[in-house]
Design a protein around this motif. Sequence first.
Motif, mmCIF file in Angstrom:
data_model
loop_
_atom_site.group_PDB
_atom_site.id
_atom_site.type_symbol
_atom_site.label_atom_id
_atom_site.label_comp_id
_atom_site.label_asym_id
_atom_site.label_seq_id
_atom_site.Cartn_x
_atom_site.Cartn_y
_atom_site.Cartn_z
ATOM 1 N N PHE A 48 0.845 -1.193 0.000
ATOM 2 C CA PHE A 48 0.000 0.000 0.000
ATOM 3 C C PHE A 48 0.882 1.246 0.000
ATOM 4 C CE2 PHE A 48 -2.452 3.425 1.886
ATOM 5 C CZ PHE A 48 -3.653 3.330 1.202
ATOM 6 N N PHE A 49 0.570 2.167 -0.906
ATOM 7 C CA PHE A 49 1.372 3.373 -1.058
ATOM 8 C C PHE A 49 0.456 4.579 -0.912
ATOM 9 C CE2 PHE A 49 4.092 6.093 -4.093
ATOM 10 C CZ PHE A 49 4.896 6.525 -3.056
ATOM 11 N N GLY A 50 0.899 5.582 -0.160
ATOM 12 C CA GLY A 50 0.041 6.716 0.164
ATOM 13 C C GLY A 50 -0.130 7.710 -0.963
ATOM 14 N N LEU A 51 -0.634 7.255 -2.103
ATOM 15 C CA LEU A 51 -0.944 8.163 -3.201
ATOM 16 C C LEU A 51 -2.296 8.827 -2.939
ATOM 17 C CD1 LEU A 51 0.264 6.001 -6.200
ATOM 18 C CD2 LEU A 51 1.294 8.124 -5.389
ATOM 19 N N PRO A 52 -2.504 10.047 -3.442
ATOM 20 C CA PRO A 52 -3.714 10.817 -3.109
ATOM 21 C C PRO A 52 -5.037 10.074 -3.243
ATOM 22 C CG PRO A 52 -2.165 12.219 -4.251
ATOM 23 C CD PRO A 52 -1.562 10.847 -4.266
ATOM 24 N N PRO A 53 -5.326 9.370 -4.363
ATOM 25 C CA PRO A 53 -6.661 8.760 -4.451
ATOM 26 C C PRO A 53 -6.928 7.723 -3.367
ATOM 27 C CG PRO A 53 -5.237 8.012 -6.246
ATOM 28 C CD PRO A 53 -4.544 9.157 -5.590
ATOM 29 N N HIS A 54 -5.906 6.941 -3.000
ATOM 30 C CA HIS A 54 -6.120 5.903 -1.996
ATOM 31 C C HIS A 54 -6.128 6.463 -0.577
ATOM 32 C CE1 HIS A 54 -4.502 3.706 -5.549
ATOM 33 N NE2 HIS A 54 -5.535 2.938 -5.268
ATOM 34 N N VAL A 55 -5.283 7.459 -0.333
ATOM 35 C CA VAL A 55 -5.285 8.092 0.992
ATOM 36 C C VAL A 55 -6.602 8.824 1.230
ATOM 37 C CG1 VAL A 55 -4.224 9.901 2.400
ATOM 38 C CG2 VAL A 55 -2.787 8.299 1.146
ATOM 39 N N GLU A 56 -7.062 9.554 0.229
ATOM 40 C CA GLU A 56 -8.330 10.277 0.360
ATOM 41 C C GLU A 56 -9.483 9.310 0.593
ATOM 42 O OE1 GLU A 56 -8.645 12.519 -3.212
ATOM 43 O OE2 GLU A 56 -6.945 13.837 -2.730
ATOM 44 N N ALA A 57 -9.513 8.207 -0.148
ATOM 45 C CA ALA A 57 -10.580 7.222 0.028
ATOM 46 C C ALA A 57 -10.545 6.632 1.432
ATOM 47 C CB ALA A 57 -10.443 6.119 -1.012
ATOM 48 N N LEU A 58 -9.345 6.325 1.915
ATOM 49 C CA LEU A 58 -9.219 5.760 3.260
ATOM 50 C C LEU A 58 -9.671 6.748 4.316
ATOM 51 C CD1 LEU A 58 -8.254 3.097 4.501
ATOM 52 C CD2 LEU A 58 -5.982 4.111 4.757
ATOM 53 N N GLN A 59 -9.348 8.011 4.131
ATOM 54 C CA GLN A 59 -9.779 9.040 5.085
ATOM 55 C C GLN A 59 -11.299 9.193 5.091
ATOM 56 O OE1 GLN A 59 -7.473 12.372 3.687
ATOM 57 N NE2 GLN A 59 -5.737 11.935 5.036
ATOM 58 N N VAL A 60 -11.905 9.171 3.911
ATOM 59 C CA VAL A 60 -13.366 9.249 3.826
ATOM 60 C C VAL A 60 -14.000 8.079 4.568
ATOM 61 C CG1 VAL A 60 -15.339 9.034 2.249
ATOM 62 C CG2 VAL A 60 -13.460 10.580 1.693
ATOM 63 N N LEU A 61 -13.464 6.895 4.363
ATOM 64 C CA LEU A 61 -14.008 5.706 5.025
ATOM 65 C C LEU A 61 -13.882 5.805 6.544
ATOM 66 C CD1 LEU A 61 -12.604 3.008 2.569
ATOM 67 C CD2 LEU A 61 -15.021 3.415 3.044
#
Length: 299
Positions: A22-35
């Motif tokens: 898992f790499f903290g790129l914007p789309p995945h970090v943002e999705a994780l934060q929303v969740l």
Amino acid sequence: MYLQHFGMRSLPFSLTPNTEFFFGLPPHVEALQVLQVALQTGEGFIKVTGEVGTGKTLLCRKLLNELSAEFVCAWLPDPYLTPAELRAAVAQELGVSLESVRDQQHLSGLIQQRLLELCAQHKKIVLLLDEAQALPDDTLEALRLFTNLETEQRKLVQVVLFGQPELDQRLSQSNFRQLRQRITFSYQLRPLHDTEVGAYIRHRLAVCGYQGAPIFNDAAVKLLAKASRGIPRLINVLAHKALLLSYGAGMASVTLSQLRAAVADTEDATPVATHRWLWTGSLLLVLLVAAGVLKGVAW
């Protein structure tokens, strides 16, 4: 394969979702934060959609790993279930014994009883469904009815749906308007930008222990980003094939011709200009490497 040749501990571009990568790129970090924010509210449905291969399953597993002990999670990776199968799967995930179940009404009562027990222990119950676009219509309705279970203070269950864009199309139908109104948070995963593709490749190589000079130069990354359309799964497929070709040629980096050959050999990749003779010969090279013929290396 090519691990020893490049000084790696493991395959960097495996298709199996692995949270180690898992790499903290914007789309995945943002999705994780929303969740994470949405789950703290304790209300309604949460929806994450994205094209095939954009990392929804990896995101789901990352979320499962990071949720605190206050959460009890039921994860259903195969959503093609009838309403009865859905109830049975949820019951098993929550630790409800199915041995003495008389009928569906009895099973629903046992699930509600278990949910109330967990609620009394100050637990938050989360139901996560991967590939949610495959849920049958009557099962989606059964899922909505799960969220009717509540105390005077809060809902007993939160539902997180991970699905392809077809899920949005289905939920836009009028017969799903009740469920649609209960979606409190949603996020759409986008493909990676060109600069993110380069960072993604470097990160995965580093996780596998690679420490040498760049294997993919800027031109190769640009071509890889274009051919993959920024979709991580396609990036993995193309990068893996390109590494096979580079290894087979005894080289320390990937050439553009090798990458073009990998693209030509991958059905869903966006085509790039190449010569028929080039990719045909390179495909044979991939097969020879995979068979362990070249250099006498076994898999």
